[in-house]
Design an enzyme around this catalytic site. Sequence first.
Site, short mmCIF file in Angstrom:
data_model
loop_
_atom_site.label_atom_id
_atom_site.label_comp_id
_atom_site.label_asym_id
_atom_site.label_seq_id
_atom_site.Cartn_x
_atom_site.Cartn_y
_atom_site.Cartn_z
CG HIS A 16 -2.03 -1.03 1.10
ND1 HIS A 16 -3.09 -1.08 1.97
CD2 HIS A 16 -2.25 -2.03 0.19
CE1 HIS A 16 -3.91 -2.07 1.62
NE2 HIS A 16 -3.41 -2.66 0.56
CD GLU B 50 -1.21 4.00 4.06
OE1 GLU B 50 -2.32 4.24 4.58
OE2 GLU B 50 -1.08 3.26 3.06
CB THR C 165 -25.95 7.08 -30.81
OG1 THR C 165 -27.21 6.41 -31.04
CG2 THR C 165 -26.09 8.01 -29.61
CB ALA D 236 -32.18 4.96 -40.06
CB SER E 184 -22.52 3.76 -34.85
OG SER E 184 -21.95 2.54 -34.40
CD1 TRP F 199 -14.00 4.11 -37.23
CD2 TRP F 199 -14.80 3.81 -35.17
NE1 TRP F 199 -13.56 2.89 -36.81
CE2 TRP F 199 -14.03 2.68 -35.55
CE3 TRP F 199 -15.37 3.83 -33.92
CZ2 TRP F 199 -13.85 1.57 -34.72
CZ3 TRP F 199 -15.19 2.74 -33.08
CH2 TRP F 199 -14.45 1.64 -33.48
NE ARG G 246 -14.25 0.18 -24.39
CZ ARG G 246 -14.21 -0.38 -25.60
NH1 ARG G 246 -13.16 -1.13 -25.94
NH2 ARG G 246 -15.19 -0.18 -26.46
NE ARG H 33 -8.45 -0.65 -29.57
CZ ARG H 33 -9.77 -0.44 -29.60
NH1 ARG H 33 -10.60 -1.46 -29.46
NH2 ARG H 33 -10.26 0.77 -29.78
CG LEU I 226 -28.45 -1.74 -21.72
CD1 LEU I 226 -29.53 -2.37 -20.83
CD2 LEU I 226 -27.38 -2.78 -22.07
#
Length: 370
Positions: free
Chosen positions: A55, A57, A166, A169, A173, A175, A189, A212, A307
């Site tokens: 740790h 300390e 985002t 249709a 996506s 990029w 991540r 990555r 989601l």
Amino acid sequence: MAEFSAFDANIMAHALRLAEKGIFLARPNPRVGCVIVKDEQIIGEGFHQAFGEAHAEVNALRQAGDGAKGATAYVTLEPCAHHGKTPPCAQALIDAGISEVICAMRDPNPRVDGGGFHMLKQAGIAVKYGLMTQEAELLNPGFIKRMTQRKPWVRVKVAISVDGRTAMASGESQWITGEQSRRDVQRLRARHDAIITGSGTLALDNPSMNVRLNELGEEFEKKAFSAFRQPVRILIDRQARANLSQRFFSIESPIWWVGDKHPDVNLPEHVERKQVPGSGKEFLSQLLTLCATNECNEVLVEAGSILAAEFIKAQLVDELIIYMAPKLMGSQARPMALLPFDTMEQALTLSLSDCRHFGDDIRLTYRFKS
């Protein structure tokens, strides 16, 4: 209320910067920094470099050596008082002859929660805490929430165009954002213990959803590659739509395949079936409880508009991170989150906590106001 000097604040600020260096490797332990001072000179410093290792300390005391006797230790979190993977840090400070400990905050872990301070005081060491507490809390929001609420800190990450879309249709996506933003997503991540996605995202984008490591930047030293543990990748797939041929499953790091109807196939060792009770908000809440039970401090939701909206509607999101690209995708493109609001009274109010440029893109970090 303890009083602190400008010198104390400068040293604690340095300890906080040290603690931040453990952002990728300390999890699920808290990120902690320690600076040891004698005669207003720094004689030792350290941070919790990786889970299972010494740790903060202990690392600072090793650098200070015999000079620690009679010195002051500045620590961003109350020294632990229990045996875990390492001995108690409070005892290490006592054994080294530290005369005073100045701390940013008390440890919310029930196994500590004042126990470290008590041990130090019993040994005759002066203890003060409450210096730069807010800054210290910002380093470990997930650890604090897990210890106090038995839930992880939840972030929803989305990439959008200027007009809030985002994906096209058709679902296309890649990029929306530029290369610099995508590299920053790898860093985002990497600080999380788990990444949640849905079967729709797998079907449309065929992502791997891993970190990555070669994109984390120069400060991520090559020697740390072996110590890094990939976040658990959690796939919500209630109808068993995913299949093992997808890229998501080909990366050999831990996966939870969460669903009611699991296909009758033999799974690779890194894939584990999980069943979570309930539906809607109850289901998502139970899933987050399962994450906390498995020592997940921070969870990142990288999913489609359905989601992402479910997490937001369930009021289970702490932060919303938006990468906005200078693109216009049009009214037929898919929105950021499918929230069924009809009136302004239903609108959610956010608080902007951070704004940064990555190339031509902007990263906006919001917290939800209660």
